[in-house]
Write a protein that holds these residues in place. Structure first.
Motif, PDB file in Angstrom:
ATOM      1  N   ASP A 128       2.125  13.215   5.180  1.00  8.44           N
ATOM      2  CA  ASP A 128       1.813  12.320   6.290  1.00  8.44           C
ATOM      3  C   ASP A 128       0.664  12.865   7.123  1.00  8.44           C
ATOM      4  N   LEU A 129       0.648  14.155   7.344  1.00  7.34           N
ATOM      5  CA  LEU A 129      -0.334  14.755   8.219  1.00  7.34           C
ATOM      6  C   LEU A 129      -0.566  16.207   7.794  1.00  7.34           C
ATOM      7  N   ILE A 130      -1.814  16.607   7.769  1.00 11.76           N
ATOM      8  CA  ILE A 130      -2.156  17.999   7.505  1.00 11.76           C
ATOM      9  C   ILE A 130      -3.043  18.469   8.661  1.00 11.76           C
ATOM     10  N   GLU A 131      -2.648  19.559   9.296  1.00  9.41           N
ATOM     11  CA  GLU A 131      -3.436  20.138  10.377  1.00  9.41           C
ATOM     12  C   GLU A 131      -3.841  21.548   9.938  1.00  9.41           C
ATOM     13  N   LEU A 132      -5.102  21.862  10.062  1.00 14.35           N
ATOM     14  CA  LEU A 132      -5.591  23.173   9.683  1.00 14.35           C
ATOM     15  C   LEU A 132      -6.374  23.752  10.857  1.00 14.35           C
ATOM     16  N   TYR A 133      -5.917  24.882  11.363  1.00 15.15           N
ATOM     17  CA  TYR A 133      -6.566  25.540  12.498  1.00 15.15           C
ATOM     18  C   TYR A 133      -7.127  26.870  12.004  1.00 15.15           C
ATOM     19  N   TRP A 179       4.436  26.455  10.023  1.00 13.14           N
ATOM     20  CA  TRP A 179       3.126  27.063  10.210  1.00 13.14           C
ATOM     21  C   TRP A 179       3.042  28.386   9.467  1.00 13.14           C
TER      22      TRP A 179
END
Length: 130
Positions: free
Chosen positions: A123-128, A88
């Motif tokens: 595989d996965l991208i998370e953006l907060y 992160w």
């Protein structure tokens, strides 16, 4: 229109340990004499999935070393994995932004036909955003 402002980059280098192609290693790698582009500054994580400088692995990807997790950063690349927040990132912008945020996934091979391509499956991208 406002110019694009860089927030963060996830970068992959060719190898953790290499003399010959040190310019393709992560900028934080102790053998790489080059700095990242000025617009990136220190706002990046970089890691390589390959350790052995003598392996021939052009056009492959390493499934044994997950990138940007702060693990398996050996030898010359150990300075790339000192941030405890990996994978992160937290960045406070100096100004309020109302422009759209763009997520770009860029791939690269190296110049001069050296036959090394940086394959980086996601595989996965998370953006907060707060």
């Amino acid at each position: 229109d406002n110019p694009i402002k860089h927030i963060w980059s996830y970068v992959n280098g060719l190898r953790e340990y290499d003399y010959k192609y040190c310019f393709l290693n992560c900028p934080c790698n102790t053998r790489n004499p080059y700095s990242p582009p000025s617009f990136i500054n220190n706002d990046y994580y970089c890691e390589s999935g390959f350790y052995d400088p003598y392996d021939r692995y052009g056009n492959l990807f390493s499934s044994n070393d997950t990138l940007w997790d702060g693990q398996q950063c050996n030898g010359d690349e150990s300075t790339c994995c000192t941030t405890p927040n990996m994978p992160w990132f937290i960045k406070t912008l100096n100004e309020t932004v109302s422009d759209d945020i763009q997520l770009r996934v860029c791939g690269s091979g190296c110049a001069n036909n050296c036959n090394y391509y940086f394959n980086t499956p996601l595989d996965l991208i998370e953006l907060y955003i707060k």
